[in-house]
Design a protein around this motif. Structure first.
Motif, PDB file in Angstrom:
ATOM      1  N   ILE A  35     -40.834  61.582  96.007  1.00 58.93           N
ATOM      2  CA  ILE A  35     -40.996  60.532  94.994  1.00 58.93           C
ATOM      3  C   ILE A  35     -39.724  60.263  94.193  1.00 58.93           C
ATOM      4  CG2 ILE A  35     -43.487  60.806  94.845  1.00 58.93           C
ATOM      5  CD1 ILE A  35     -43.117  62.477  92.338  1.00 58.93           C
ATOM      6  N   GLY A  36     -38.674  61.048  94.425  1.00 60.70           N
ATOM      7  CA  GLY A  36     -37.418  60.796  93.736  1.00 60.70           C
ATOM      8  C   GLY A  36     -36.292  61.681  94.231  1.00 60.70           C
ATOM      9  N   THR A  37     -35.067  61.177  94.118  1.00 61.14           N
ATOM     10  CA  THR A  37     -33.876  61.959  94.476  1.00 61.14           C
ATOM     11  C   THR A  37     -32.744  61.622  93.523  1.00 61.14           C
ATOM     12  OG1 THR A  37     -33.096  60.276  96.011  1.00 61.14           O
ATOM     13  CG2 THR A  37     -34.411  62.062  96.952  1.00 61.14           C
ATOM     14  N   VAL A  51     -34.379  66.801  94.607  1.00 58.70           N
ATOM     15  CA  VAL A  51     -35.455  66.104  95.304  1.00 58.70           C
ATOM     16  C   VAL A  51     -36.754  66.428  94.582  1.00 58.70           C
ATOM     17  CG1 VAL A  51     -36.716  65.870  97.479  1.00 58.70           C
ATOM     18  CG2 VAL A  51     -34.244  66.199  97.515  1.00 58.70           C
ATOM     19  N   ILE A  52     -37.525  65.388  94.265  1.00 56.81           N
ATOM     20  CA  ILE A  52     -38.826  65.574  93.626  1.00 56.81           C
ATOM     21  C   ILE A  52     -39.900  65.286  94.663  1.00 56.81           C
ATOM     22  CG2 ILE A  52     -40.388  64.853  91.787  1.00 56.81           C
ATOM     23  CD1 ILE A  52     -37.831  63.891  90.270  1.00 56.81           C
ATOM     24  N   ILE A  53     -40.756  66.279  94.859  1.00 56.10           N
ATOM     25  CA  ILE A  53     -41.856  66.185  95.811  1.00 56.10           C
ATOM     26  C   ILE A  53     -43.151  66.095  95.016  1.00 56.10           C
ATOM     27  CG2 ILE A  53     -43.080  67.408  97.658  1.00 56.10           C
ATOM     28  CD1 ILE A  53     -40.293  66.491  98.464  1.00 56.10           C
ATOM     29  N   GLY A  54     -44.017  65.159  95.400  1.00 53.69           N
ATOM     30  CA  GLY A  54     -45.294  65.018  94.718  1.00 53.69           C
ATOM     31  C   GLY A  54     -46.424  64.826  95.699  1.00 53.69           C
ATOM     32  N   PHE A  55     -47.527  65.516  95.454  1.00 53.50           N
ATOM     33  CA  PHE A  55     -48.724  65.376  96.276  1.00 53.50           C
ATOM     34  C   PHE A  55     -49.922  65.757  95.418  1.00 53.50           C
ATOM     35  CE2 PHE A  55     -51.875  67.132  99.250  1.00 53.50           C
ATOM     36  CZ  PHE A  55     -52.084  66.013 100.028  1.00 53.50           C
ATOM     37  N   LYS A  56     -50.806  64.791  95.180  1.00 55.44           N
ATOM     38  CA  LYS A  56     -51.973  64.984  94.309  1.00 55.44           C
ATOM     39  C   LYS A  56     -51.504  65.558  92.976  1.00 55.44           C
ATOM     40  CE  LYS A  56     -55.252  65.211  98.057  1.00 55.44           C
ATOM     41  NZ  LYS A  56     -56.362  65.900  98.670  1.00 55.44           N
ATOM     42  N   PHE A  62     -36.633  70.384  93.304  1.00 54.51           N
ATOM     43  CA  PHE A  62     -35.748  71.446  93.747  1.00 54.51           C
ATOM     44  C   PHE A  62     -34.363  70.858  93.970  1.00 54.51           C
ATOM     45  CE2 PHE A  62     -37.675  69.852  97.626  1.00 54.51           C
ATOM     46  CZ  PHE A  62     -36.616  69.753  98.510  1.00 54.51           C
ATOM     47  N   THR A  63     -33.376  71.736  93.878  1.00 57.96           N
ATOM     48  CA  THR A  63     -31.982  71.345  94.038  1.00 57.96           C
ATOM     49  C   THR A  63     -31.402  72.070  95.242  1.00 57.96           C
ATOM     50  OG1 THR A  63     -31.766  71.046  91.661  1.00 57.96           O
ATOM     51  CG2 THR A  63     -29.721  71.264  92.914  1.00 57.96           C
ATOM     52  N   SER A  64     -30.665  71.335  96.054  1.00 57.38           N
ATOM     53  CA  SER A  64     -30.049  71.889  97.253  1.00 57.38           C
ATOM     54  C   SER A  64     -28.603  71.437  97.359  1.00 57.38           C
ATOM     55  CB  SER A  64     -30.785  71.410  98.510  1.00 57.38           C
ATOM     56  OG  SER A  64     -32.095  71.865  98.523  1.00 57.38           O
ATOM     57  N   ARG A  65     -27.833  72.216  98.095  1.00 56.15           N
ATOM     58  CA  ARG A  65     -26.481  71.827  98.468  1.00 56.15           C
ATOM     59  C   ARG A  65     -26.541  71.348  99.905  1.00 56.15           C
ATOM     60  NH1 ARG A  65     -22.191  74.799  96.058  1.00 56.15           N
ATOM     61  NH2 ARG A  65     -22.675  73.213  94.531  1.00 56.15           N
ATOM     62  N   VAL A  66     -26.067  70.145 100.124  1.00 57.09           N
ATOM     63  CA  VAL A  66     -26.081  69.526 101.445  1.00 57.09           C
ATOM     64  C   VAL A  66     -24.652  69.529 101.980  1.00 57.09           C
ATOM     65  CG1 VAL A  66     -26.651  67.448 102.760  1.00 57.09           C
ATOM     66  CG2 VAL A  66     -28.044  68.089 100.762  1.00 57.09           C
ATOM     67  N   THR A  67     -24.468  70.157 103.129  1.00 59.26           N
ATOM     68  CA  THR A  67     -23.154  70.241 103.760  1.00 59.26           C
ATOM     69  C   THR A  67     -23.177  69.374 105.016  1.00 59.26           C
ATOM     70  OG1 THR A  67     -22.944  72.508 102.961  1.00 59.26           O
ATOM     71  CG2 THR A  67     -21.412  71.810 104.681  1.00 59.26           C
ATOM     72  N   LEU A  68     -22.150  68.538 105.144  1.00 63.59           N
ATOM     73  CA  LEU A  68     -22.075  67.564 106.229  1.00 63.59           C
ATOM     74  C   LEU A  68     -20.982  67.929 107.224  1.00 63.59           C
ATOM     75  CD1 LEU A  68     -22.144  64.416 103.912  1.00 63.59           C
ATOM     76  CD2 LEU A  68     -24.102  65.520 105.010  1.00 63.59           C
ATOM     77  N   GLU A  69     -21.332  67.903 108.489  1.00 60.55           N
ATOM     78  CA  GLU A  69     -20.357  68.024 109.567  1.00 60.55           C
ATOM     79  C   GLU A  69     -20.406  66.687 110.295  1.00 60.55           C
ATOM     80  OE1 GLU A  69     -20.979  71.579 111.931  1.00 60.55           O
ATOM     81  OE2 GLU A  69     -21.824  72.578 110.166  1.00 60.55           O
TER      82      GLU A  69
END
Length: 145
Positions: A35-37, A51-56, A62-69
């Motif tokens: 529902i949001g980033t 990233v915000i996750i919603g269900f009912k 939660f926060t993550s580190r995204v590494t790109l190759e």
């Protein structure tokens, strides 16, 4: 702890699928329960994302580190949130029919009740999420090759 791994061959280029998965800011437009980033600390080969996750009644950030190759991989490492651990990776390998996609996710929640609740639907939810990426690729790139 829940783990899921899957490999699919899709009729798109590794670059197209890499760009789709790396564009975390667009996830709320197509990804179930997202529902949001917010993307920040952007560098050429990595960024942090909330990233915000919603269900009912369930809603978590939660926060993550995204590494790109470039055009070959997207790796996600957990920083903070309701989990004890979260790791997932996407690999994009050239294939005669387009691209071989290798996906793996491994997560564990701190909250035992949440772990049990999610554990029951984890595989189904993961397959639905992967299907959403595939449907988004079709919407963006058509039938591919």
């Amino acid at each position: 702890m829940a783990t899921h791994a899957e490999t699919r061959i899709l009729p798109y280029s590794p670059q197209q699928l890499f760009e789709l998965v790396a564009d975390v800011g667009q996830y709320p437009q197509f990804l179930p329960w997202c529902i949001g980033t917010r993307v920040y600390n952007r560098r050429p080969t990595r960024f942090d994302a909330d990233v915000i996750i919603g269900f009912k009644m369930f809603r978590e950030k939660f926060t993550s580190r995204v590494t790109l190759e470039e055009n070959t991989a997207v790796n996600v490492d957990y920083i903070t949130g309701p989990m004890k651990r979260l790791y997932n990776h996407w690999r994009f390998l050239p294939h005669e029919a387009g691209c071989l996609v290798d996906f793996e996710v491994d997560l564990e929640f701190d909250n035992r009740m949440l772990e049990q609740m999610i554990g029951k639907v984890f595989t189904e939810a993961t397959e639905r999420m992967i299907g959403a990426f595939e449907a988004r690729a079709h919407a963006l790139y058509g039938n591919g090759r």
